[in-house]
Design a protein around this motif. Sequence first.
Motif, PDB file in Angstrom:
ATOM      1  N   ARG A   2       0.838  -1.192   0.000  1.00 27.08           N
ATOM      2  CA  ARG A   2       0.000   0.000   0.000  1.00 27.08           C
ATOM      3  C   ARG A   2       0.882   1.256   0.000  1.00 27.08           C
ATOM      4  O   ARG A   2       1.976   1.256   0.575  1.00 27.08           O
ATOM      5  N   PRO A   3       0.411   2.360  -0.637  1.00 28.58           N
ATOM      6  CA  PRO A   3       1.218   3.580  -0.667  1.00 28.58           C
ATOM      7  C   PRO A   3       1.676   4.044   0.703  1.00 28.58           C
ATOM      8  O   PRO A   3       2.827   4.474   0.875  1.00 28.58           O
ATOM      9  N   SER A   4       0.809   3.956   1.714  1.00 27.47           N
ATOM     10  CA  SER A   4       1.196   4.410   3.046  1.00 27.47           C
ATOM     11  C   SER A   4       2.318   3.555   3.624  1.00 27.47           C
ATOM     12  O   SER A   4       3.232   4.056   4.285  1.00 27.47           O
ATOM     13  N   ALA A   5       2.251   2.232   3.364  1.00 26.21           N
ATOM     14  CA  ALA A   5       3.301   1.342   3.847  1.00 26.21           C
ATOM     15  C   ALA A   5       4.612   1.600   3.111  1.00 26.21           C
ATOM     16  O   ALA A   5       5.700   1.539   3.703  1.00 26.21           O
ATOM     17  N   LEU A   6       4.510   1.890   1.810  1.00 30.45           N
ATOM     18  CA  LEU A   6       5.709   2.207   1.037  1.00 30.45           C
ATOM     19  C   LEU A   6       6.388   3.455   1.585  1.00 30.45           C
ATOM     20  O   LEU A   6       7.608   3.480   1.769  1.00 30.45           O
ATOM     21  N   VAL A   7       5.616   4.486   1.852  1.00 30.09           N
ATOM     22  CA  VAL A   7       6.185   5.736   2.367  1.00 30.09           C
ATOM     23  C   VAL A   7       6.895   5.488   3.695  1.00 30.09           C
ATOM     24  O   VAL A   7       8.005   5.986   3.927  1.00 30.09           O
ATOM     25  N   GLU A   8       6.291   4.700   4.570  1.00 23.91           N
ATOM     26  CA  GLU A   8       6.916   4.405   5.857  1.00 23.91           C
ATOM     27  C   GLU A   8       8.217   3.632   5.647  1.00 23.91           C
ATOM     28  O   GLU A   8       9.226   3.901   6.324  1.00 23.91           O
ATOM     29  N   SER A   9       8.240   2.695   4.719  1.00 22.47           N
ATOM     30  CA  SER A   9       9.460   1.943   4.429  1.00 22.47           C
ATOM     31  C   SER A   9      10.562   2.862   3.909  1.00 22.47           C
ATOM     32  O   SER A   9      11.731   2.736   4.297  1.00 22.47           O
ATOM     33  N   LEU A  10      10.191   3.787   3.032  1.00 25.13           N
ATOM     34  CA  LEU A  10      11.172   4.727   2.491  1.00 25.13           C
ATOM     35  C   LEU A  10      11.733   5.626   3.593  1.00 25.13           C
ATOM     36  O   LEU A  10      12.941   5.893   3.638  1.00 25.13           O
ATOM     37  N   ARG A  11      10.866   6.096   4.474  1.00 26.48           N
ATOM     38  CA  ARG A  11      11.334   6.955   5.573  1.00 26.48           C
ATOM     39  C   ARG A  11      12.323   6.215   6.463  1.00 26.48           C
ATOM     40  O   ARG A  11      13.350   6.761   6.888  1.00 26.48           O
ATOM     41  N   LEU A  12      12.028   4.957   6.753  1.00 30.19           N
ATOM     42  CA  LEU A  12      12.903   4.170   7.616  1.00 30.19           C
ATOM     43  C   LEU A  12      14.281   3.959   6.994  1.00 30.19           C
ATOM     44  O   LEU A  12      15.257   3.710   7.707  1.00 30.19           O
ATOM     45  N   ALA A  13      14.358   4.052   5.672  1.00 26.66           N
ATOM     46  CA  ALA A  13      15.615   3.796   4.970  1.00 26.66           C
ATOM     47  C   ALA A  13      16.521   5.016   4.883  1.00 26.66           C
ATOM     48  O   ALA A  13      17.631   4.910   4.354  1.00 26.66           O
ATOM     49  N   THR A  14      16.079   6.162   5.388  1.00 25.52           N
ATOM     50  CA  THR A  14      16.835   7.401   5.176  1.00 25.52           C
ATOM     51  C   THR A  14      17.472   7.948   6.445  1.00 25.52           C
ATOM     52  O   THR A  14      17.077   7.633   7.565  1.00 25.52           O
ATOM     53  N   HIS A  15      18.468   8.800   6.234  1.00 27.94           N
ATOM     54  CA  HIS A  15      18.995   9.664   7.283  1.00 27.94           C
ATOM     55  C   HIS A  15      18.061  10.872   7.404  1.00 27.94           C
ATOM     56  O   HIS A  15      17.491  11.312   6.402  1.00 27.94           O
ATOM     57  N   PRO A  16      17.932  11.442   8.606  1.00 30.91           N
ATOM     58  CA  PRO A  16      16.996  12.565   8.788  1.00 30.91           C
ATOM     59  C   PRO A  16      17.360  13.782   7.939  1.00 30.91           C
ATOM     60  O   PRO A  16      18.537  14.060   7.672  1.00 30.91           O
ATOM     61  N   LEU A  17      16.334  14.503   7.513  1.00 32.09           N
ATOM     62  CA  LEU A  17      16.549  15.710   6.712  1.00 32.09           C
ATOM     63  C   LEU A  17      17.370  16.756   7.450  1.00 32.09           C
ATOM     64  O   LEU A  17      18.162  17.474   6.839  1.00 32.09           O
ATOM     65  N   ASP A  18      17.146  16.874   8.761  1.00 32.34           N
ATOM     66  CA  ASP A  18      17.852  17.920   9.507  1.00 32.34           C
ATOM     67  C   ASP A  18      19.258  17.506   9.933  1.00 32.34           C
ATOM     68  O   ASP A  18      19.969  18.288  10.567  1.00 32.34           O
ATOM     69  N   THR A  19      19.671  16.277   9.572  1.00 31.20           N
ATOM     70  CA  THR A  19      21.015  15.815   9.923  1.00 31.20           C
ATOM     71  C   THR A  19      21.618  15.082   8.730  1.00 31.20           C
ATOM     72  O   THR A  19      21.683  13.835   8.711  1.00 31.20           O
ATOM     73  N   PRO A  20      22.051  15.806   7.710  1.00 31.45           N
ATOM     74  CA  PRO A  20      22.651  15.139   6.551  1.00 31.45           C
ATOM     75  C   PRO A  20      23.842  14.287   6.989  1.00 31.45           C
ATOM     76  O   PRO A  20      24.634  14.711   7.833  1.00 31.45           O
ATOM     77  N   PRO A  21      23.988  13.083   6.470  1.00 31.43           N
ATOM     78  CA  PRO A  21      25.101  12.219   6.874  1.00 31.43           C
ATOM     79  C   PRO A  21      26.447  12.858   6.554  1.00 31.43           C
ATOM     80  O   PRO A  21      26.653  13.379   5.457  1.00 31.43           O
TER      81      PRO A  21
END
Length: 208
Positions: A2-21
């Motif tokens: 589902r789109p909502s589940a996809l978005v959550e998966s994508l968020r979990l895969a990233t570094h936070p916007l306010d803390t670039p790696p």
Amino acid sequence: MRPSALVESLRLATHPLDTPPAGEPWNLHELEGLLSPGEPKSAAVLVGVTAYADAPSVLLTRRHDGLRNHAGQVSFPGGRVEAIDRSPADAALREAKEEVGLQAGQVTALGYLDPMLTITGFRVLPLLALIDPGFVPKPDPGEVAEAFEVPLDLLMDPATLDRIELQFGGRTRHVLQYRYEQQRIWGVTASILFNLRERLASANHGRI
């Protein structure tokens, strides 16, 4: 998915916007002995995922054949981080607007993937973002020959990724490559997609 589940998966895969790696690029070992002295230049690209209900896709471009650098290659919208940019995310979004007409109201930034280094001396930060399904690319004819989408499932499937071994600079190195219809997706672009796949698998325990 589902789109909502996809978005959550994508968020979990990233570094936070306010803390670039800020660590070393993940592919530094592959470029050992090939880089010029000095600090790499900062760049950012937009890894845009469109969460269509039936099959999410990733937005890619093919660069204009007349460009000085990387002519005709498949790439993400992106470029140098300029003084006017408040962050790498701002640079990626600005470049996407210039190259394919993506407006601020049509994209939601989710976070960063891992930084990677290019042989041309750029430290690239990929911004993972969600694109409105209603977005229609308007390529800048001076930079972009075409914009197209590739199914996310295809790019995340290990069977579709080729690892080409070559001897260069005195050692064995590897170049990654996907083929989709008539497009050759390789080099930096393929490496960023590989990093997305690895981060998704790690963050979601293999459920991608």
